[in-house]
Design a protein around this motif. Sequence first.
Motif, PDB file in Angstrom:
ATOM      1  N   GLU A 138       0.794  -1.311  -0.015  1.00  0.00           N
ATOM      2  CA  GLU A 138       0.149  -0.065  -0.066  1.00  0.00           C
ATOM      3  C   GLU A 138       0.937   1.313   0.251  1.00  0.00           C
ATOM      4  OE1 GLU A 138      -2.373  -0.450   3.391  1.00  0.00           O
ATOM      5  OE2 GLU A 138      -3.923  -1.767   2.432  1.00  0.00           O
ATOM      6  N   GLU A 149       2.980  10.145  -9.524  1.00  0.00           N
ATOM      7  CA  GLU A 149       2.126  10.516 -10.921  1.00  0.00           C
ATOM      8  C   GLU A 149       1.281  11.618 -10.835  1.00  0.00           C
ATOM      9  OE1 GLU A 149       0.088   6.863 -11.440  1.00  0.00           O
ATOM     10  OE2 GLU A 149       1.641   5.693 -12.025  1.00  0.00           O
ATOM     11  N   GLU A 150       0.768  11.567  -9.748  1.00  0.00           N
ATOM     12  CA  GLU A 150      -0.085  13.012  -9.641  1.00  0.00           C
ATOM     13  C   GLU A 150       0.388  14.429  -9.271  1.00  0.00           C
ATOM     14  OE1 GLU A 150      -3.207  11.908  -7.008  1.00  0.00           O
ATOM     15  OE2 GLU A 150      -4.009  10.405  -8.177  1.00  0.00           O
ATOM     16  N   ALA A 187       2.395   1.680  -3.477  1.00  0.00           N
ATOM     17  CA  ALA A 187       1.167   2.042  -4.301  1.00  0.00           C
ATOM     18  C   ALA A 187       0.908   3.710  -3.977  1.00  0.00           C
ATOM     19  CB  ALA A 187      -0.154   1.477  -4.228  1.00  0.00           C
ATOM     20  N   GLU A 188       1.108   4.189  -2.745  1.00  0.00           N
ATOM     21  CA  GLU A 188       0.698   5.387  -2.524  1.00  0.00           C
ATOM     22  C   GLU A 188       1.873   6.328  -3.034  1.00  0.00           C
ATOM     23  OE1 GLU A 188       0.402   7.954   1.641  1.00  0.00           O
ATOM     24  OE2 GLU A 188      -0.891   6.005   1.437  1.00  0.00           O
ATOM     25  N   LYS A 234       3.600   5.716  -5.672  1.00  0.00           N
ATOM     26  CA  LYS A 234       3.674   5.788  -6.832  1.00  0.00           C
ATOM     27  C   LYS A 234       2.501   6.811  -7.261  1.00  0.00           C
ATOM     28  CE  LYS A 234       3.172   2.597 -10.863  1.00  0.00           C
ATOM     29  NZ  LYS A 234       3.077   1.484 -11.302  1.00  0.00           N
ATOM     30  N   LYS A 235       1.436   6.766  -6.766  1.00  0.00           N
ATOM     31  CA  LYS A 235       0.362   7.402  -7.164  1.00  0.00           C
ATOM     32  C   LYS A 235       0.698   9.315  -6.917  1.00  0.00           C
ATOM     33  CE  LYS A 235      -4.390   8.663  -5.639  1.00  0.00           C
ATOM     34  NZ  LYS A 235      -5.115   8.479  -4.424  1.00  0.00           N
ATOM     35  N   GLU A 236       1.499   9.178  -5.808  1.00  0.00           N
ATOM     36  CA  GLU A 236       1.589  10.674  -5.261  1.00  0.00           C
ATOM     37  C   GLU A 236       2.744  11.256  -6.530  1.00  0.00           C
ATOM     38  OE1 GLU A 236       4.437  12.503  -2.153  1.00  0.00           O
ATOM     39  OE2 GLU A 236       2.590  11.920  -1.451  1.00  0.00           O
TER      40      GLU A 236
END
Length: 140
Positions: A119, A129-130, A122-123, A125-127
Amino acid sequence: MAHRIISTVVLTGARVIGRAFAEAYKQASASQRYAAAAAKNGGTSQSANFTSSGLTLEEACKILNVPPPKGGKTDMEAVMTRFKKMFDTNEPKNGGSFYLQSKILRARERIELEVRQAEEVAEQKKEAEEGWNPKVYKDR
């Protein structure tokens, strides 16, 4: 006659304790070499996880009889159900085994560790990207 018995007991005890310390030193040395070899082979994060919990993910899943997490996701409700059932079954007050209870607990902790790390990755990676979006609070 008593001094002979006492000296025999003392010498035998010293010999037993000496052997125990020697064996403990051998095991500690072997463990240290194993950890160093694992770190050298590029398994730094995985070997750190293994040594912290004492179980591999595969062993933990076999103990609780649950499928391994796929992509860092697993049904934690099923894991907790199996954990509670097995933990209660092995209650020492009811004739169970404390050793098995501790193994079951470590297995649950190992699976939770794996899911938590997935998790976090993933968090991150999301941060990435965004982009970072700080929360801004305005005074009224």
